[in-house]
Design an enzyme around this catalytic site. Sequence first.
Site: not given
Lengths: 81, 229
Positions: B86, B194, B196
């Site tokens: 990002c 994302h 994560e």
Amino acid sequence: MLKATVYVTIKKSVLDPQGVAVQGALHSVGFQEVESLRIGKYIELTLDTNDREEAGKRLKAMCEKLLANTVIEDYRYELEA
Amino acid sequence: MKFAVLVFPGSNCDIDCYKAVQETLGEPVDYVWHTATDLSDYDCIIVPGGFSYGDYLRCGAISQFAPVMNEVAKAAEQGKYVLGICNGFQILTEAGLLPGALRRNESIKFRCHDTTLKVVNYKTPFTKDYAEGEEIVIPIAHGEGNYYCDEETLASLKANNQIVFTYTDNPNGSVADIAGISNERGNVVGMMPHPERAVNTLLGSEDGKRMFSSILKTWRDTHGTASVR
């Protein structure tokens, strides 16, 4: 002392979604004549020099290095005493 | 294998990245402040999402000159793994470690939802645990994730197999549906989604987990048994 103004705009070949939205908003309030609209950045700098040529070189470097992302943006600047 | 998660003023996905490494891999991981001038201890550097330096001027524009970025460039040069997520992706393009730029989403909306990605290149150090063409669900959360590069750059990205992920339903207007790319060598990857935030079914998806396990596996493969702790 020189005063510089830098204008940064999205390249003509690159879509400017912000400009398109604002153009649409102008149309919706009756300003149908707006054919295109692009939004950019206006940056004012005061330079501690009177050497216009040198200032121009330094400004170009500032634009290329940080003020504009030349992948998607064009820039131009004006210098005045 | 040792991970660094960079922290800029304004980073807000650093904790998620730290926990993703810690919980999915159990490998050592440190937060590294943007003023750091030594990354020699680390094998993988994660540049997390957020709004570094308030996204002033342009996303990632100011961060590219943070002292730590010189070290990131060195690490990339040395072949270490660098993953920008990002805002991290925006920083890597601004720093010239990846080609192209990220523009305002075509819809002008901040898009925050799950997206389906296609794994286009499953041979990078970051994607080895995926299958070619596999579809995975990874969330996005960005206002400026609209990837742009000129036609010449796009042709070279394709020719060198540098397109890592594409969106199946392009949420931001990116050129060629691009969600993530790598450098020519393949050791630097940037992506808007994302991974994560997709490491546990409690989060809605655990499809991001294999990005982290891929990195560890590649590192183990290239470092041999001598490095196994």
